[in-house]
Design an enzyme around this catalytic site. Structure first.
Site, PDB file in Angstrom:
ATOM      1  N   PRO A   2       0.812  -1.216   0.000  1.00  0.00           N
ATOM      2  CA  PRO A   2       0.000   0.000   0.000  1.00  0.00           C
ATOM      3  C   PRO A   2       0.847   1.268   0.000  1.00  0.00           C
ATOM      4  O   PRO A   2       1.688   1.465   0.876  1.00  0.00           O
ATOM      5  CB  PRO A   2      -0.823  -0.120   1.287  1.00  0.00           C
ATOM      6  CG  PRO A   2      -0.063  -1.059   2.150  1.00  0.00           C
ATOM      7  CD  PRO A   2       0.664  -1.980   1.244  1.00  0.00           C
ATOM      8  N   GLU A   3       0.629   2.089  -0.990  1.00  0.00           N
ATOM      9  CA  GLU A   3       1.229   3.423  -1.031  1.00  0.00           C
ATOM     10  C   GLU A   3       0.092   4.434  -0.946  1.00  0.00           C
ATOM     11  O   GLU A   3      -1.043   4.068  -0.651  1.00  0.00           O
ATOM     12  CB  GLU A   3       2.032   3.612  -2.330  1.00  0.00           C
ATOM     13  CG  GLU A   3       3.157   2.584  -2.496  1.00  0.00           C
ATOM     14  CD  GLU A   3       4.029   2.855  -3.704  1.00  0.00           C
ATOM     15  OE1 GLU A   3       4.169   4.033  -4.084  1.00  0.00           O
ATOM     16  OE2 GLU A   3       4.570   1.897  -4.277  1.00  0.00           O
TER      17      GLU A   3
END
Length: 266
Positions: A2-3
């Site tokens: 996850p960014e």
DNA sequence: CTGACATCCTGACGGC
DNA sequence: TGCCGTCAGGATGTCA
């Protein structure tokens, strides 16, 4: 992984589901990680508090609570934040369960325990760096002035820009036609301007792509992987560049896999 | 202070 | 088929 776009999408999805709900009870696993605040203290403080809002700051999910308290959630590499009915089986590696007044549960699951949970009291969490989506060109240029490290490594440095991870660092550098190994402080204003614009464009495209699939991550059992926009370089080593056909090259930079087109990016 | 590098951790994957 | 080694990387801590 996850960014910023994934965290934003998840935070929005959780917000819609739990905003206004009240924490009735808090349970935590016995591990030392992923807790920055001792679980006993959180179990003591959280019950009774109303959730006023859930939002993203950098790669953090900020759960705003009553009494100026904030629960910070960082998903690390493998963390998931799920909203589930109590009868839905609790997945392996669940480290936190917040029982809510509505009857639902907010669950934090993280097999590798690279994620973090932290309870803040008082000052509003601002994140370690600047926001990639809203930063202006002058401030963007100033971030890198005088820095000798590679621009790719600088993009990953959360105290400069927060929210950018390995995938979108590579993707934005490709779109800006900048070689990841270039010293950050030696890029002129024109090239940094391209980078800032490319970064914002690719992050916004990913947020749009994620909007439709957020339910899979927040409501379901979390088995589905993260949504993705079509990558142009990340994970495409040896495959032809989508612009010029030259094989995409992969190097290790700052300990991270780094993908670029040796012809398009200079 | 800056920057380079090791460390944490488990699941996925590839080779034999 | 099944086992085992390798790799993935966000943030932090250590060291030069």
């Amino acid at each position: 992984m996850p960014e910023l776009p994934e965290v934003e999408t998840i935070a929005n999805g959780v917000d819609r589901r739990v905003r206004g709900d009240r924490i009735v009870k808090a349970w935590f696993s016995h591990y030392r990680e992923p807790f920055k605040t001792p679980p006993a203290a959180m179990a003591e403080t959280l019950p009774g508090l109303r959730i006023s809002r859930v939002r993203r700051v950098g790669k953090h999910i900020v759960i705003d609570l009553a009494a100026k308290k904030q629960l910070l959630v960082h998903l690390g590499m493998t963390g998931r934040l799920l909203v589930a009915a109590p009868e839905v089986p609790v997945p392996a590696h669940t480290h936190a369960i917040l029982q809510l007044g509505s009857g639902r549960e907010l669950r934090f699951v993280d097999p590798r325990r690279f994620g973090r949970l932290e309870l803040l009291e008082g000052a509003a969490f601002a994140g370690p760096g600047s926001e990639p989506l809203t930063i202006g060109i002058d401030e963007f240029v100033a971030l890198f002035r005088g820095r000798k490290l590679a621009i790719k490594a600088a993009l990953l440095h959360q105290s400069l820009l927060h929210g950018v991870g390995n995938i979108y660092a590579d993707e934005s550098l490709f779109r800006a036609k900048i070689r990841p190994t270039r010293a950050a402080g030696r890029l002129n204003r024109e090239r940094l301007g391209r980078l800032q614009k490319a970064l914002r464009t690719v992050l916004e495209a990913a947020i749009r792509a994620g909007g439709s699939s957020v339910s899979d991550y927040v409501d379901a059992d979390g088995e589905a992987g993260f949504f993705q926009i079509q990558h142009r370089v990340y994970g495409r080593e040896g495959l032809p560049c989508r612009v010029c056909g030259t094989p995409i090259r992969r190097i290790v930079l700052g300990g991270r896999g780094t993908h670029f087109c040796p012809r398009c990016q200079t």
